[in-house]
Scaffold this active site. Structure first.
Site, PDB file in Angstrom:
ATOM      1  N   LYS A   1    -109.540 -37.140  -0.036  1.00 22.40           N
ATOM      2  CA  LYS A   1    -108.516 -36.193   0.165  1.00 22.40           C
ATOM      3  C   LYS A   1    -107.472 -36.961  -0.640  1.00 22.40           C
ATOM      4  O   LYS A   1    -107.103 -38.077  -0.284  1.00 22.40           O
ATOM      5  CB  LYS A   1    -108.166 -35.815   1.340  1.00 22.40           C
ATOM      6  CG  LYS A   1    -107.216 -35.080   1.659  1.00 22.40           C
ATOM      7  CD  LYS A   1    -107.194 -34.390   3.237  1.00 22.40           C
ATOM      8  CE  LYS A   1    -106.168 -33.578   3.493  1.00 22.40           C
ATOM      9  NZ  LYS A   1    -106.027 -32.968   4.966  1.00 22.40           N
TER      10      LYS A   1
ATOM     11  N   SER B   1    -106.308 -27.737   5.466  1.00 26.38           N
ATOM     12  CA  SER B   1    -105.626 -28.233   4.240  1.00 26.38           C
ATOM     13  C   SER B   1    -106.605 -29.009   3.344  1.00 26.38           C
ATOM     14  O   SER B   1    -106.331 -29.360   2.459  1.00 26.38           O
ATOM     15  CB  SER B   1    -104.380 -29.026   4.370  1.00 26.38           C
ATOM     16  OG  SER B   1    -104.875 -30.344   5.166  1.00 26.38           O
TER      17      SER B   1
ATOM     18  N   SER C   1    -107.779 -29.276  10.009  1.00 26.61           N
ATOM     19  CA  SER C   1    -108.027 -29.329   8.598  1.00 26.61           C
ATOM     20  C   SER C   1    -109.460 -29.971   8.106  1.00 26.61           C
ATOM     21  O   SER C   1    -109.839 -29.871   7.132  1.00 26.61           O
ATOM     22  CB  SER C   1    -107.094 -30.054   8.028  1.00 26.61           C
ATOM     23  OG  SER C   1    -105.928 -29.123   7.549  1.00 26.61           O
TER      24      SER C   1
HETATM   25  N1  GLN Z   1    -103.534 -25.554   9.671  1.00 24.52           N
HETATM   26  C1  GLN Z   1    -102.831 -26.605  10.301  1.00 24.52           C
HETATM   27  C2  GLN Z   1    -101.362 -26.807   9.766  1.00 24.52           C
HETATM   28  O1  GLN Z   1    -100.850 -26.191   8.788  1.00 24.52           O
HETATM   29  C3  GLN Z   1    -103.607 -27.944  10.474  1.00 24.52           C
HETATM   30  C4  GLN Z   1    -103.272 -28.635   9.039  1.00 24.52           C
HETATM   31  C5  GLN Z   1    -104.085 -29.907   9.194  1.00 24.52           C
HETATM   32  O2  GLN Z   1    -104.991 -30.257  10.199  1.00 24.52           O
HETATM   33  N2  GLN Z   1    -103.735 -30.982   8.413  1.00 24.52           N
HETATM   34  O3  GLN Z   1    -100.610 -27.452  10.282  1.00 24.52           O
END
Ligand code: GLN
Length: 473
Positions: free
Chosen positions: A65, A140, A164
């Site tokens: 990532k 994400s 995510s």
């Molecule tokens: N969808 C969640 C957010 O936007 C989680 C994101 C994540 O786990 N990096 O905060």
């Protein structure tokens, strides 16, 4: 070529060199359809391949990532702010991966600074779901999920702050696992919300996720929150619990998860999966975790507070976009210009929200209250795990939606994290496993089932995960 990590590591015949080359070619080809990778690091691969290929466990092609620092190459966190940022050092988890048998095949796309549900907030473009190219892959880390699911890499490393790793895994029919908070070092990983962030793994099978986790989970004194007992997990040759012993487990399903906000097809599939578990002899009971219902408001109070603090360093002087042509009449104006141009809309929204909840007038009313609620949820978890071995929920309340269909409705998107956030709030290990397909607008889309265990309960989590994976396959 589409291998599991286990098959690759145990393969005595194929040459790492050939496998990596073939994956790289495949990944580049697939990228024009799905855009899983923001960058391929051909130079890195060239330099390291010969060296790594001679190691006993070879060089497995892993997606990284774009939030995990890798020395001398760009790490941009899906943001214009860091478009040209060259990492001065590598993250511990990445070094551990290299020390074992991992080779970075490329940096995967992500929502800006890991904030999002669908990768629609990435500065570099949108990734597509391979089960429907007009659908989001989840966020994400969608890029990683698509990369693994499509066969562009064997597995991937990514981060999970509110889901995510698990939500995109569910949307793309792979396994996504986030360990206990502190199990994997966060040193060298750009922080989103430090008390919730955890590096996790994406793989094709539960066994692969376990192999990958064992390679990177070590105690690291450079991360103040690193768990000194992380090595115990890595050191355990055979985890103490095996899938057969799961038959004695007691599984809890919080009734709050089925109450509202869940798509009816996902709910029906989840209930059918529970019946399958029961039919196989496992005790599954409905129970209650009342604070679960408050985890989304808790998260969207605490997380932006930490985001606003963590992103303060991107001011165009210490870090971030540097552009001499920007209005620099005074330092304040310069900050404004850099931050306005460098951050996308979602990042700005969260910085504003976080600054608001931390302001002296609102701190007690919002931030402190959310902290207290978090403690309450944590104590509910402690009590629950005294009675249950595993908590089971769907991974997400719905399947992958169509690209653009939610972009203007952040509140609706916030609810997508309903089931994944609680594990981050409690620092618990959790994993999403493919449940099956459900119909949505005349298309069959993957849905995931989420398995959660108590802190440091990775052995039970993996054992039960393997059992569920086999049963639902
Ligand atoms: N969808 C969640 C957010 O936007 C989680 C994101 C994540 O786990 N990096 O905060």
């Amino acid at each position: 070529m589409d291998l599991t990590l286990k098959a690759y590591i145990n393969d005595k015949n194929s040459k790492a060199h050939d496998v990596v080359k073939s994956y790289l070619e495949q990944a580049k080809k697939l990228n024009s359809d799905y855009f899983s990778f923001v960058r391929f690091h051909d130079d890195y691969i060239q330099t390291h391949l010969d060296e790594f290929a001679s190691k006993p466990l070879k060089a497995a092609p892993i997606g990284i990532k774009d939030i995990i620092l890798t020395q001398d190459s760009i790490t941009s966190c899906g943001s214009k702010m860091l478009e040209n940022f060259i990492s001065p050092y590598s993250a511990t988890c990445f070094l551990n991966l290299e020390k074992n048998w991992g080779l970075m095949i490329g940096k995967t796309n992500m929502d800006e600074f890991a904030m999002g549900w669908s990768t629609e907030t990435s500065y570099f473009g949108k990734t597509k779901n391979m089960y429907g190219t007009d659908r989001v892959p989840g966020g994400s880390s969608w890029w990683s999920a698509v990369a693994v699911a499509s066969g562009a890499c064997i597995a991937a490393l990514w981060t999970d702050t509110g889901g995510s790793v698990r939500q995109p895994a569910a949307f793309c029919w792979i396994v996504g696992m986030k360990p206990t908070y502190g199990m994997i070092s966060r040193y060298g990983v750009q922080s989103m919300a430090s008390s919730l962030d955890q590096v996790g793994v994406m793989a094709k099978t539960v066994e692969d996720a376990e192999i990958l986790l064992k390679a990177i989970a070590w105690f690291d004194e450079r991360d103040a929150q690193s768990d000194p007992r992380a090595d115990e997990f890595v050191g355990s040759e055979q985890l103490t619990t095996n899938s057969e012993q799961c038959r004695n487990f007691k599984i809890g399903v919080p009734k709050e998860v089925l109450a509202e906000g869940i798509d009816s097809a996902v709910k029906a599939l989840f209930l059918a999966s529970i019946e399958k578990l029961r039919a196989s002899g496992i005790v599954v009971e409905e129970m209650s975790l009342p604070m679960l219902a408050y985890s989304v408001p808790m998260y969207y109070t605490l997380m932006p507070a930490e985001v606003s603090t963590n992103l303060a360093r991107f001011d165009g002087i210490r870090f971030g976009l540097q552009d001499d042509s920007m209005n620099a009449e005074n330092i304040q104006k310069y900050y404004e210009a850099v931050r306005s141009a460098g951050f996308g809309e979602e990042a700005k929204r969260r910085i504003l929200l976080g600054t608001f909840v931390l302001s002296s007038a609102n701190y007690e009313w919002y931030y402190l209250k959310a902290q207290k609620a978090r403690e309450e949820l944590q104590s509910e978890f402690t009590k629950t795990f005294a009675n249950y071995d595993i908590i089971l929920t769907p991974t997400a309340p719905e399947v992958a939606w169509k690209i653009g269909s939610r972009a203007d409705d952040p509140i609706k998107m916030y609810l997508a994290d309903l089931y994944t956030i609680p594990a981050n709030m409690g620092g618990l290990p959790a994993m999403s496993i493919p449940m099956w397909m459900v119909e949505d607008q005349w298309e069959m889309m993957p849905a995931g089932i989420q398995v959660m265990a108590k802190r440091r309960g990775e052995n039970k989590l993996f054992a039960f995960g393997k059992y569920v994976e086999k049963l639902l396959a």
